[in-house]
Scaffold this active site. Sequence first.
Site, PDB file in Angstrom:
ATOM      1  N   ARG A 118       0.860  -1.183   0.000  1.00  0.00           N
ATOM      2  CA  ARG A 118       0.000   0.000   0.000  1.00  0.00           C
ATOM      3  C   ARG A 118       0.891   1.225   0.000  1.00  0.00           C
ATOM      4  O   ARG A 118       1.837   1.293   0.797  1.00  0.00           O
ATOM      5  CB  ARG A 118      -0.862  -0.027   1.263  1.00  0.00           C
TER       6      ARG A 118
ATOM      7  N   TYR B  32      -2.390  12.107   5.424  1.00  0.00           N
ATOM      8  CA  TYR B  32      -2.743  10.818   6.010  1.00  0.00           C
ATOM      9  C   TYR B  32      -1.718   9.751   5.589  1.00  0.00           C
ATOM     10  O   TYR B  32      -1.310   9.683   4.436  1.00  0.00           O
ATOM     11  CB  TYR B  32      -4.147  10.350   5.557  1.00  0.00           C
TER      12      TYR B  32
ATOM     13  N   ASP C  47      -4.990   3.894   0.056  1.00  0.00           N
ATOM     14  CA  ASP C  47      -6.085   4.189   0.993  1.00  0.00           C
ATOM     15  C   ASP C  47      -6.452   5.662   0.890  1.00  0.00           C
ATOM     16  O   ASP C  47      -5.619   6.531   1.157  1.00  0.00           O
ATOM     17  CB  ASP C  47      -5.618   3.852   2.425  1.00  0.00           C
TER      18      ASP C  47
ATOM     19  N   HIS D 209      -8.916   6.917   2.645  1.00  0.00           N
ATOM     20  CA  HIS D 209      -9.323   7.219   4.022  1.00  0.00           C
ATOM     21  C   HIS D 209     -10.559   8.113   4.086  1.00  0.00           C
ATOM     22  O   HIS D 209     -10.577   9.117   4.798  1.00  0.00           O
ATOM     23  CB  HIS D 209      -8.139   7.813   4.806  1.00  0.00           C
TER      24      HIS D 209
ATOM     25  N   GLU E  51      -8.978   2.050  -1.556  1.00  0.00           N
ATOM     26  CA  GLU E  51      -9.678   1.799  -0.289  1.00  0.00           C
ATOM     27  C   GLU E  51     -10.425   3.029   0.214  1.00  0.00           C
ATOM     28  O   GLU E  51      -9.910   4.145   0.118  1.00  0.00           O
ATOM     29  CB  GLU E  51      -8.624   1.355   0.746  1.00  0.00           C
TER      30      GLU E  51
ATOM     31  N   GLU F 234     -13.528  -1.009   7.074  1.00  0.00           N
ATOM     32  CA  GLU F 234     -12.779  -1.116   8.339  1.00  0.00           C
ATOM     33  C   GLU F 234     -13.519  -0.480   9.507  1.00  0.00           C
ATOM     34  O   GLU F 234     -13.255  -0.820  10.651  1.00  0.00           O
ATOM     35  CB  GLU F 234     -11.353  -0.551   8.206  1.00  0.00           C
TER      36      GLU F 234
ATOM     37  N   ARG G  81     -13.552  -5.190   4.251  1.00  0.00           N
ATOM     38  CA  ARG G  81     -12.457  -5.010   5.216  1.00  0.00           C
ATOM     39  C   ARG G  81     -12.866  -5.100   6.681  1.00  0.00           C
ATOM     40  O   ARG G  81     -12.046  -4.905   7.565  1.00  0.00           O
ATOM     41  CB  ARG G  81     -11.796  -3.638   4.967  1.00  0.00           C
TER      42      ARG G  81
ATOM     43  N   GLU H  22      -4.168  -7.114   5.412  1.00  0.00           N
ATOM     44  CA  GLU H  22      -3.272  -5.993   5.724  1.00  0.00           C
ATOM     45  C   GLU H  22      -2.265  -6.425   6.788  1.00  0.00           C
ATOM     46  O   GLU H  22      -2.630  -7.055   7.776  1.00  0.00           O
ATOM     47  CB  GLU H  22      -4.092  -4.799   6.234  1.00  0.00           C
TER      48      GLU H  22
ATOM     49  N   TRP I 233     -11.247  12.482   8.804  1.00  0.00           N
ATOM     50  CA  TRP I 233      -9.819  12.219   8.909  1.00  0.00           C
ATOM     51  C   TRP I 233      -9.447  10.965   8.147  1.00  0.00           C
ATOM     52  O   TRP I 233     -10.096   9.992   8.070  1.00  0.00           O
ATOM     53  CB  TRP I 233      -9.381  12.062  10.373  1.00  0.00           C
TER      54      TRP I 233
HETATM   55  C1  GCO Z   1      -5.744   1.189   7.488  1.00  0.00           C
HETATM   56  C2  GCO Z   1      -6.434   2.174   8.333  1.00  0.00           C
HETATM   57  C3  GCO Z   1      -5.687   2.692   9.515  1.00  0.00           C
HETATM   58  C4  GCO Z   1      -6.677   3.449  10.386  1.00  0.00           C
HETATM   59  C5  GCO Z   1      -6.465   3.124  11.834  1.00  0.00           C
HETATM   60  C6  GCO Z   1      -7.474   3.822  12.723  1.00  0.00           C
HETATM   61  O1  GCO Z   1      -6.198   1.026   6.367  1.00  0.00           O
HETATM   62  O2  GCO Z   1      -4.804   0.579   7.964  1.00  0.00           O
HETATM   63  O3  GCO Z   1      -7.107   3.145   7.578  1.00  0.00           O
HETATM   64  O4  GCO Z   1      -4.555   3.445   9.198  1.00  0.00           O
HETATM   65  O5  GCO Z   1      -6.604   4.804  10.181  1.00  0.00           O
HETATM   66  O6  GCO Z   1      -6.524   1.752  11.995  1.00  0.00           O
HETATM   67  O7  GCO Z   1      -7.370   3.386  14.027  1.00  0.00           O
HETATM   68 MG    MG Z   2      -7.825   2.148   5.820  1.00  0.00          MG
END
Ligand code: GCO
Ligand code: MG
Length: 418
Positions: free
Chosen positions: A163, A175, A226, A228, A252, A278, A299, A355, A418
């Site tokens: 990634r 990020y 990602d 995010h 992602e 996630e 995820r 991951e 975020w």
């Molecule tokens: C990822 C995630 C993490 C999250 C974190 C939040 O894809 O690994 O986005 O970076 O931001 O797990 O607690």
């Molecule tokens: Mg993520």
Amino acid sequence: MRIEDVSSTEDSGTLLLKIVAARLIVCSPGRNFVTLRVDTDEGVSGLGDATLNGRELAVASYLEDHVIPCLIGRNPAQTEEVWQYLYRGAYWRRGPITMTAIAAVDMALWDIKGKALNTPVYNLLGGASRHGCLVYAHANGADIAETIDSVQKHVAEGYLAVRAQAGVPGIASSYGVPKGGKPYEPAERGLPSESLWSTERYLNFAPKLFEELRKAAGENLHLLHDVHHRLTPIEAARLGKSLEPYHLFWMEDPVPAELQDGFALIRSHTTVPLATGEVFNTIWDCKELIERQLIDYIRMAVVHGGGITPARKVADFAALYHVRTGYHGATDLSPVTMAAALHLGLAVHNFGIQEHMPHSGLVDEVFPHEYRFEAGYMHPGEKPGLGVEIDESRAARYPYQRAYLPIARKLDGTLTDW
Ligand code: GCO
Ligand code: MG
């Protein structure tokens, strides 16, 4: 058997164990972890991860004050019964706190069941379907050159999938980018830190990053990215289209997943595979996304999605719709969750990728484990149960410290995802 006997230890075949105690171990070897330990009358005990990054003590209280008293005397072999008791029996259901607490119990019971039957948990889930679970690493850099270096470093370590995240020019802290040369770790002690975001700058920059990465890494490395949760659907559609020449393994969390029709809009514009989930906690958060084939990878993690019991069902449901697993595995998920994900990943037919953001040496010392990385794949090991222990005397040296995830603002100060 009478109805009132269902939750008793009678009549459940050869596994006549009884839960006699359960307690929490909250520690902070560099970052916070909440671990549930369940003990039985036969001396077999199991571990479950109950860590919810930035909200750890809420889950700890849910378990300690409300769940643990209901576990005493139950048969740990009854993973389905206990799960339904905690899910349906609470009346108030779903949400990250509840489902993380239930997940911890569920993992601990599978761990006990494996140990009692003297077999690794994956054998109880259907047995191995592959020799190992393909994993992806995290490559980060302040700029494109640093990110390319980081990708190449991971390739040299044997990773087949990486990634990639890089600092966006003109944005102070992007990020996924580490600060001061340390490994990337989003949770910070003290109050939430603030980071800045500009969609315009990011959308102009991201295709350049992947163009350079493809040139440097060649055609065969799996590249992931990602977003995010930071774009709108039409912005994500533009990003997906612009990344198509670099054939990503996945894009992602392109958008926040509350408005799921947004994924239909993205889909109608781009062939980039989509991964999300996630922050999901039950099948009800992803049923439509899966059924409508709006995503390619789910995820939702074992720890935040209620445990191994429901994750197995979600994976089987997803298999009907060509959706594969791609479980969250950042460092805020403990080694117990990593092991649970690997046992499940080894067993289910529609495993996609896992991951892998390795824990620090300190965390590995607190949680000695059997799982191992080799040549791009991870294996949960052959030890009965999940194959993870906790060294409680070491854990006690690192007491809990309040920590938060950062928040993000647009350049004009507006709070954003975020
Ligand atoms: C990822 C995630 C993490 C999250 C974190 C939040 O894809 O690994 O986005 O970076 O931001 O797990 O607690
Ligand atoms: Mg993520």
